[in-house]
Scaffold this motif. Structure first.
Motif, PDB file in Angstrom:
ATOM      1  N   GLY A  23       0.734  -1.258   0.085  1.00  0.00           N
ATOM      2  CA  GLY A  23       0.087   0.077   0.057  1.00  0.00           C
ATOM      3  C   GLY A  23       0.725   1.175   0.220  1.00  0.00           C
ATOM      4  N   GLY A  24       2.124   1.192   0.221  1.00  0.00           N
ATOM      5  CA  GLY A  24       2.968   2.313   0.349  1.00  0.00           C
ATOM      6  C   GLY A  24       3.069   3.060  -1.095  1.00  0.00           C
ATOM      7  N   THR A  25       2.882   2.345  -2.444  1.00  0.00           N
ATOM      8  CA  THR A  25       2.779   3.060  -3.488  1.00  0.00           C
ATOM      9  C   THR A  25       1.768   3.950  -3.625  1.00  0.00           C
ATOM     10  OG1 THR A  25       1.995   0.914  -4.248  1.00  0.00           O
ATOM     11  CG2 THR A  25       4.351   1.220  -4.758  1.00  0.00           C
ATOM     12  N   ILE A  26       0.622   3.698  -2.886  1.00  0.00           N
ATOM     13  CA  ILE A  26      -0.406   4.712  -2.882  1.00  0.00           C
ATOM     14  C   ILE A  26      -0.472   5.442  -1.804  1.00  0.00           C
ATOM     15  CG2 ILE A  26      -2.772   4.636  -2.906  1.00  0.00           C
ATOM     16  CD1 ILE A  26      -2.865   1.705  -4.089  1.00  0.00           C
ATOM     17  N   LEU A  27      -0.425   5.036  -0.491  1.00  0.00           N
ATOM     18  CA  LEU A  27      -0.365   5.755   0.528  1.00  0.00           C
ATOM     19  C   LEU A  27       0.587   7.162   0.677  1.00  0.00           C
ATOM     20  CD1 LEU A  27      -1.919   6.324   3.292  1.00  0.00           C
ATOM     21  CD2 LEU A  27      -0.403   4.605   4.609  1.00  0.00           C
ATOM     22  N   VAL A  28       1.902   6.623   0.282  1.00  0.00           N
ATOM     23  CA  VAL A  28       2.871   7.689   0.636  1.00  0.00           C
ATOM     24  C   VAL A  28       2.568   8.688  -0.311  1.00  0.00           C
ATOM     25  CG1 VAL A  28       5.501   8.194   0.130  1.00  0.00           C
ATOM     26  CG2 VAL A  28       4.832   6.191   1.188  1.00  0.00           C
ATOM     27  N   PRO A  29       2.140   8.646  -1.542  1.00  0.00           N
ATOM     28  CA  PRO A  29       1.972   9.933  -2.381  1.00  0.00           C
ATOM     29  C   PRO A  29       0.690  10.570  -1.927  1.00  0.00           C
ATOM     30  CG  PRO A  29       2.463   8.041  -3.762  1.00  0.00           C
ATOM     31  CD  PRO A  29       2.193   7.499  -2.550  1.00  0.00           C
ATOM     32  N   VAL A  30      -0.233   9.977  -1.493  1.00  0.00           N
ATOM     33  CA  VAL A  30      -1.388  10.583  -0.701  1.00  0.00           C
ATOM     34  C   VAL A  30      -1.164  11.437   0.516  1.00  0.00           C
ATOM     35  CG1 VAL A  30      -3.644  10.151   0.472  1.00  0.00           C
ATOM     36  CG2 VAL A  30      -3.191   8.855  -1.678  1.00  0.00           C
ATOM     37  N   LEU A  31      -0.183  10.853   1.349  1.00  0.00           N
ATOM     38  CA  LEU A  31       0.256  11.585   2.650  1.00  0.00           C
ATOM     39  C   LEU A  31       0.761  12.870   2.234  1.00  0.00           C
ATOM     40  CD1 LEU A  31       1.018   8.371   4.949  1.00  0.00           C
ATOM     41  CD2 LEU A  31      -1.077   9.923   4.897  1.00  0.00           C
ATOM     42  N   LEU A  32       1.863  12.562   1.083  1.00  0.00           N
ATOM     43  CA  LEU A  32       2.310  13.777   0.727  1.00  0.00           C
ATOM     44  C   LEU A  32       1.607  15.036   0.373  1.00  0.00           C
ATOM     45  CD1 LEU A  32       5.405  12.278  -1.242  1.00  0.00           C
ATOM     46  CD2 LEU A  32       5.690  13.126   1.005  1.00  0.00           C
ATOM     47  N   TYR A  33       0.535  14.457  -0.313  1.00  0.00           N
ATOM     48  CA  TYR A  33      -0.584  15.374  -0.854  1.00  0.00           C
ATOM     49  C   TYR A  33      -1.326  16.179   0.424  1.00  0.00           C
ATOM     50  CZ  TYR A  33       0.399  15.432  -5.730  1.00  0.00           C
ATOM     51  OH  TYR A  33       1.020  15.541  -7.111  1.00  0.00           O
ATOM     52  N   LEU A  34      -1.398  15.410   1.407  1.00  0.00           N
ATOM     53  CA  LEU A  34      -2.213  15.796   2.563  1.00  0.00           C
ATOM     54  C   LEU A  34      -1.133  16.668   3.621  1.00  0.00           C
ATOM     55  CD1 LEU A  34      -4.361  12.589   3.546  1.00  0.00           C
ATOM     56  CD2 LEU A  34      -4.964  14.710   2.525  1.00  0.00           C
ATOM     57  N   GLY A  35      -0.047  16.916   3.115  1.00  0.00           N
ATOM     58  CA  GLY A  35       0.927  17.690   3.947  1.00  0.00           C
ATOM     59  C   GLY A  35       1.873  17.177   4.512  1.00  0.00           C
ATOM     60  N   LEU A  36       2.025  15.846   4.688  1.00  0.00           N
ATOM     61  CA  LEU A  36       3.266  15.419   5.580  1.00  0.00           C
ATOM     62  C   LEU A  36       4.233  15.423   4.922  1.00  0.00           C
ATOM     63  CD1 LEU A  36       1.381  12.123   7.205  1.00  0.00           C
ATOM     64  CD2 LEU A  36       1.447  14.215   8.087  1.00  0.00           C
ATOM     65  N   ASP A  37       5.635  15.227   5.631  1.00  0.00           N
ATOM     66  CA  ASP A  37       6.714  15.162   4.837  1.00  0.00           C
ATOM     67  C   ASP A  37       7.144  13.894   4.690  1.00  0.00           C
ATOM     68  OD1 ASP A  37       8.909  13.974   7.160  1.00  0.00           O
ATOM     69  OD2 ASP A  37       7.281  15.313   8.137  1.00  0.00           O
ATOM     70  N   ILE A  38       8.131  13.479   3.750  1.00  0.00           N
ATOM     71  CA  ILE A  38       8.146  12.179   3.426  1.00  0.00           C
ATOM     72  C   ILE A  38       8.689  11.129   4.378  1.00  0.00           C
ATOM     73  CG2 ILE A  38      10.699  12.382   2.439  1.00  0.00           C
ATOM     74  CD1 ILE A  38       9.711  10.513   0.102  1.00  0.00           C
ATOM     75  N   LYS A  39       9.473  11.504   5.343  1.00  0.00           N
ATOM     76  CA  LYS A  39       9.810  10.667   6.352  1.00  0.00           C
ATOM     77  C   LYS A  39       8.787  10.315   7.230  1.00  0.00           C
ATOM     78  CE  LYS A  39      14.587  11.929   6.193  1.00  0.00           C
ATOM     79  NZ  LYS A  39      15.891  12.099   7.082  1.00  0.00           N
ATOM     80  N   THR A  40       7.891  11.290   7.685  1.00  0.00           N
ATOM     81  CA  THR A  40       6.582  10.881   8.455  1.00  0.00           C
ATOM     82  C   THR A  40       5.540  10.000   7.912  1.00  0.00           C
ATOM     83  OG1 THR A  40       6.789  13.150   9.574  1.00  0.00           O
ATOM     84  CG2 THR A  40       4.762  12.080   9.606  1.00  0.00           C
ATOM     85  N   ALA A  41       5.742  10.383   6.391  1.00  0.00           N
ATOM     86  CA  ALA A  41       4.647   9.467   5.280  1.00  0.00           C
ATOM     87  C   ALA A  41       5.215   8.150   5.254  1.00  0.00           C
ATOM     88  CB  ALA A  41       4.710  10.219   4.138  1.00  0.00           C
ATOM     89  N   ILE A  42       6.491   8.005   5.353  1.00  0.00           N
ATOM     90  CA  ILE A  42       7.150   6.758   5.295  1.00  0.00           C
ATOM     91  C   ILE A  42       6.681   5.890   6.808  1.00  0.00           C
ATOM     92  CG2 ILE A  42       9.373   5.329   5.529  1.00  0.00           C
ATOM     93  CD1 ILE A  42      10.341   7.378   3.332  1.00  0.00           C
ATOM     94  N   GLY A  43       6.871   6.438   7.823  1.00  0.00           N
ATOM     95  CA  GLY A  43       6.588   5.877   9.172  1.00  0.00           C
ATOM     96  C   GLY A  43       5.065   5.348   9.116  1.00  0.00           C
ATOM     97  N   VAL A  44       4.098   6.369   8.726  1.00  0.00           N
ATOM     98  CA  VAL A  44       2.638   5.926   8.782  1.00  0.00           C
ATOM     99  C   VAL A  44       2.538   4.919   7.695  1.00  0.00           C
ATOM    100  CG1 VAL A  44       0.514   6.838   8.054  1.00  0.00           C
ATOM    101  CG2 VAL A  44       1.913   8.183   9.368  1.00  0.00           C
ATOM    102  N   SER A  45       3.055   4.968   6.437  1.00  0.00           N
ATOM    103  CA  SER A  45       2.889   3.889   5.509  1.00  0.00           C
ATOM    104  C   SER A  45       3.330   2.430   6.062  1.00  0.00           C
ATOM    105  CB  SER A  45       3.744   4.271   4.434  1.00  0.00           C
ATOM    106  OG  SER A  45       3.671   3.311   3.344  1.00  0.00           O
ATOM    107  N   VAL A  46       4.471   2.271   6.518  1.00  0.00           N
ATOM    108  CA  VAL A  46       4.904   1.252   6.989  1.00  0.00           C
ATOM    109  C   VAL A  46       4.243   0.363   8.139  1.00  0.00           C
ATOM    110  CG1 VAL A  46       6.921  -0.057   8.468  1.00  0.00           C
ATOM    111  CG2 VAL A  46       7.445   1.548   6.464  1.00  0.00           C
ATOM    112  N   THR A  47       3.539   1.471   9.027  1.00  0.00           N
ATOM    113  CA  THR A  47       2.603   0.851  10.172  1.00  0.00           C
ATOM    114  C   THR A  47       1.289   0.272   9.345  1.00  0.00           C
ATOM    115  OG1 THR A  47       3.258   2.645  11.504  1.00  0.00           O
ATOM    116  CG2 THR A  47       1.334   1.570  12.107  1.00  0.00           C
ATOM    117  N   GLN A  48       0.717   1.075   8.346  1.00  0.00           N
ATOM    118  CA  GLN A  48      -0.280   0.691   7.649  1.00  0.00           C
ATOM    119  C   GLN A  48      -0.062  -0.826   7.014  1.00  0.00           C
ATOM    120  OE1 GLN A  48      -0.737   0.757   3.971  1.00  0.00           O
ATOM    121  NE2 GLN A  48      -2.637  -0.475   4.171  1.00  0.00           N
TER     122      GLN A  48
END
Length: 244
Positions: A23-48
């Protein structure tokens, strides 16, 4: 803002189950568009990914689509490789990580384009050491950019080792269980995981995963491959625009 993250979780979970990806290929770009920086987005993505891949693999196993033989060796290799992710993320720039993400997507698109959607025979790789090495390589690179590894594992199994697509998809999602769990531990040790947001997104992603798995089991392999290719292209374009 919470509603957007809940929707992102359900949306990501569906395609995670449908395509057999973390799901990271989808979630990381979505989180970036929601305003998260890429390192925070990666942490959330890995949890998901950790949560949804466990749930999705359980559903695949119940349906008889998941066989553990090759998956265990791939998975253990992925777990070993993913232990390096915390070091990689903490020592590389966000821009460099972004370009690594794009490189992985480009690899997936090219390999999938030329790969058959069905194997002529049920290929099982007897060289378990090879599968273990593949797992280490994919786990170390993929988790570092917030993807579970299926985005690379599926093209390798189908495009290079001639696995049947449906079997490869189930194995790839199972691989994510190992790589994402190991990556979660590694990223956590470096303080790179937002637990509250990560588990919120993960909890709602299970709803999407359930329906994604059900849909994937009903669709023909040929159509499944086409839709997966289009998703890779779309995510590549959206991520490239955001990063560049």
């Amino acid at each position: 803002m919470i509603i957007e993250f809940i929707i992102a979780g359900i949306f990501t979970g569906f395609f995670s189950g449908f395509f057999g990806i973390g799901g990271g290929t989808i979630l990381v770009p979505v989180l970036l568009y929601l305003g998260l920086d890429i390192k925070t987005a990666i942490g959330v993505s890995v949890t998901q990914m950790m949560v949804s891949s466990m749930f999705g693999s359980f559903l695949n196993y119940k349906k008889g689509f998941l066989k553990f033989n090759e998956g265990v060796f791939l998975g253990v290799g992925g777990a070993v490789g993913a232990t390096m992710s915390g070091f990689i993320v903490s020592h590389l720039s966000s821009k460099f990580l972004g370009f690594m993400f794009l490189a992985i997507l480009a690899f997936a698109i090219i390999k999938f384009f030329y790969a058959p959607h069905q194997s002529a025979e049920d290929n099982e790789i007897n060289n378990r050491f090879l599968l273990f090495i593949i797992g280490i390589f994919v786990g170390s690179i993929a988790i570092s950019v917030g993807v579970g590894g299926a985005v690379m594992i599926t093209p390798i199994l189908v495009g290079m080792l001639r696995y049947d697509l449906k079997k490869a998809v189930s194995l790839s999602l199972f691989f994510v269980v190992f790589s994402a769990t190991s990556g979660f531990i590694s990223l956590s040790s470096y303080g790179l995981v937002d637990y509250k947001l990560g588990f919120l997104v993960a909890a709602f992603s299970m709803i999407g995963t359930f329906f994604g798995i059900k849909t994937y089991h009903k669709i023909e392999a040929k159509n499944h491959k086409k839709q997966l290719l289009w998703w890779y292209v779309l995510i590549f374009i959206l991520t490239a625009v955001k990063i560049i």
